[in-house]
Design a protein around this motif. Sequence first.
Motif, PDB file in Angstrom:
ATOM      1  N   LEU A 111      -6.840  16.731   8.529  1.00 53.76           N
ATOM      2  CA  LEU A 111      -7.087  15.573   7.675  1.00 53.76           C
ATOM      3  C   LEU A 111      -5.811  14.773   7.429  1.00 53.76           C
ATOM      4  N   ASP A 112      -4.724  15.476   7.136  1.00 51.90           N
ATOM      5  CA  ASP A 112      -3.483  14.774   6.795  1.00 51.90           C
ATOM      6  C   ASP A 112      -2.842  14.084   7.991  1.00 51.90           C
ATOM      7  N   ASP A 113      -2.766  14.783   9.126  1.00 55.19           N
ATOM      8  CA  ASP A 113      -2.020  14.244  10.269  1.00 55.19           C
ATOM      9  C   ASP A 113      -2.600  12.929  10.799  1.00 55.19           C
ATOM     10  N   PRO A 114      -3.922  12.809  10.980  1.00 55.22           N
ATOM     11  CA  PRO A 114      -4.443  11.519  11.449  1.00 55.22           C
ATOM     12  C   PRO A 114      -4.138  10.374  10.486  1.00 55.22           C
ATOM     13  N   ALA A 115      -4.188  10.661   9.173  1.00 55.52           N
ATOM     14  CA  ALA A 115      -3.859   9.624   8.187  1.00 55.52           C
ATOM     15  C   ALA A 115      -2.387   9.246   8.281  1.00 55.52           C
ATOM     16  N   LEU A 116      -1.518  10.225   8.416  1.00 54.40           N
ATOM     17  CA  LEU A 116      -0.081   9.962   8.509  1.00 54.40           C
ATOM     18  C   LEU A 116       0.251   9.184   9.784  1.00 54.40           C
ATOM     19  N   THR A 117      -0.448   9.496  10.866  1.00 54.23           N
ATOM     20  CA  THR A 117      -0.206   8.795  12.126  1.00 54.23           C
ATOM     21  C   THR A 117      -0.441   7.299  11.973  1.00 54.23           C
ATOM     22  N   ILE A 118      -1.520   6.933  11.290  1.00 57.44           N
ATOM     23  CA  ILE A 118      -1.817   5.507  11.083  1.00 57.44           C
ATOM     24  C   ILE A 118      -0.869   4.905  10.050  1.00 57.44           C
ATOM     25  N   ALA A 119      -0.594   5.653   8.987  1.00 59.97           N
ATOM     26  CA  ALA A 119       0.298   5.141   7.938  1.00 59.97           C
ATOM     27  C   ALA A 119       1.689   4.854   8.487  1.00 59.97           C
ATOM     28  N   LEU A 120       2.188   5.733   9.356  1.00 55.25           N
ATOM     29  CA  LEU A 120       3.535   5.561   9.900  1.00 55.25           C
ATOM     30  C   LEU A 120       3.635   4.351  10.830  1.00 55.25           C
ATOM     31  N   ALA A 121       2.514   3.934  11.370  1.00 55.55           N
ATOM     32  CA  ALA A 121       2.506   2.746  12.232  1.00 55.55           C
ATOM     33  C   ALA A 121       2.266   1.466  11.438  1.00 55.55           C
ATOM     34  N   SER A 122       2.111   1.605  10.129  1.00 56.25           N
ATOM     35  CA  SER A 122       1.816   0.460   9.264  1.00 56.25           C
ATOM     36  C   SER A 122       3.053   0.098   8.447  1.00 56.25           C
ATOM     37  N   PRO A 123       3.023  -1.056   7.733  1.00 61.73           N
ATOM     38  CA  PRO A 123       4.137  -1.417   6.857  1.00 61.73           C
ATOM     39  C   PRO A 123       4.015  -0.843   5.445  1.00 61.73           C
ATOM     40  N   THR A 161       0.825  -1.208   0.000  1.00 59.34           N
ATOM     41  CA  THR A 161       0.000   0.000   0.000  1.00 59.34           C
ATOM     42  C   THR A 161       0.861   1.261   0.000  1.00 59.34           C
ATOM     43  N   ALA A 162       0.456   2.229  -0.826  1.00 55.76           N
ATOM     44  CA  ALA A 162       1.021   3.580  -0.791  1.00 55.76           C
ATOM     45  C   ALA A 162      -0.029   4.512  -0.196  1.00 55.76           C
ATOM     46  N   VAL A 163       0.381   5.374   0.729  1.00 57.75           N
ATOM     47  CA  VAL A 163      -0.522   6.347   1.340  1.00 57.75           C
ATOM     48  C   VAL A 163      -0.013   7.744   1.002  1.00 57.75           C
ATOM     49  N   ILE A 164      -0.907   8.575   0.444  1.00 54.87           N
ATOM     50  CA  ILE A 164      -0.514   9.910  -0.009  1.00 54.87           C
ATOM     51  C   ILE A 164      -1.519  10.920   0.519  1.00 54.87           C
ATOM     52  N   THR A 165      -1.050  11.925   1.228  1.00 50.95           N
ATOM     53  CA  THR A 165      -1.942  12.968   1.744  1.00 50.95           C
ATOM     54  C   THR A 165      -1.737  14.249   0.947  1.00 50.95           C
TER      55      THR A 165
END
Length: 364
Positions: A289-301, A278-282
Amino acid sequence: MDEHARVAGVGRRRNAAAVAAPSAPATDDQLFAQVERWRADGRGVALATVVRTWGSSPRPEGSHLAVEQGGSFVGSVSGGCIEGAVIGEAQDSIADGKARLLEFGVSDEQAWEVGLACGGRVQVLVERVDDELFGPLLATRRAKRPVALVTRLADGAHALVFDDAVAGELSLDDVQLAETRARLAANRSGALAAGDANKGANEGALFVRCHVGAPRMIIVGAVHITQALAPMAAIAGFDVVVVDPRRAFATPERLPNVEVSTEWPDEALERLQPDAQTAVITLTHDPKLDDPALTIALASPAFYIGSLGSTRTHAKRVARLTEAGLGEAIPRIRAPVGLDLGGRAPAEIAVAILAEVIQTRHQQ
């Protein structure tokens, strides 16, 4: 297993008009969906797989061509110069049940005729699709569970290798299993370097075909860049989801034929569970909006995390995420997002983002 050497373009049931210039190859999901439709209709089906290629092959190792008994086909194993011969051999395999390891010599002249840069040699394995092997494989694909199919080219013996289990008639040692699982994790089909120690170099050749779901791209923000990036990424083979709780932005008119979620980004990412494919792009520029998504993405692989914004904007982002206890993970964020191609228009930025995502995926 039968083994044949053929010159490209001499298949006995060749339809030159149909196979000389095939359209863009089907995705794996499209190809196997067609295989299942054919089988549901009671038609015999064979699957051809590229297992060895020349230096500048138009189709990589692991590429498939599926053929039904009447000669209809989907997929591609070359730029068009060997499809006709492969289709004929596939029909024979459907009829007699025997697998075939085909080797083709393609001259420079023949390669030029179908738009390739140069000739060379390619090996293609052709097998009839039966319930014993392909039933479990198709079921695994439907369940979206990653699996590697290992084939001994000498006799067509198979093993299905999962991250936690092995099934099939082919016995693999610990070294072979480790290499297969490494290939599966990287989604990298190809010859197994370990081979089969009990056989000679040619007899013991083992080929690994990885079956991993399409890579995903989760885009936070239904902005102008997203309107260009989402369809581009879909064409490149990504399953795309756009997340934006702002319903005025997240509309079918602005993003036709795109999966859109109006959940808050943290809720959407918790549900979508970003994985190593998965690629996550904010892209919203809005910390809410961006920070909550980044918080989860950074804890993921997730294999790629990118965020739009200038150096100054990113510095503020770093400060916020550091205060939230994510300091060590912040270097994973690509910011400013995308390769530096010099473009400024939304479509140009989208190209730069997609290029960096693809580059990162293939450098793993």
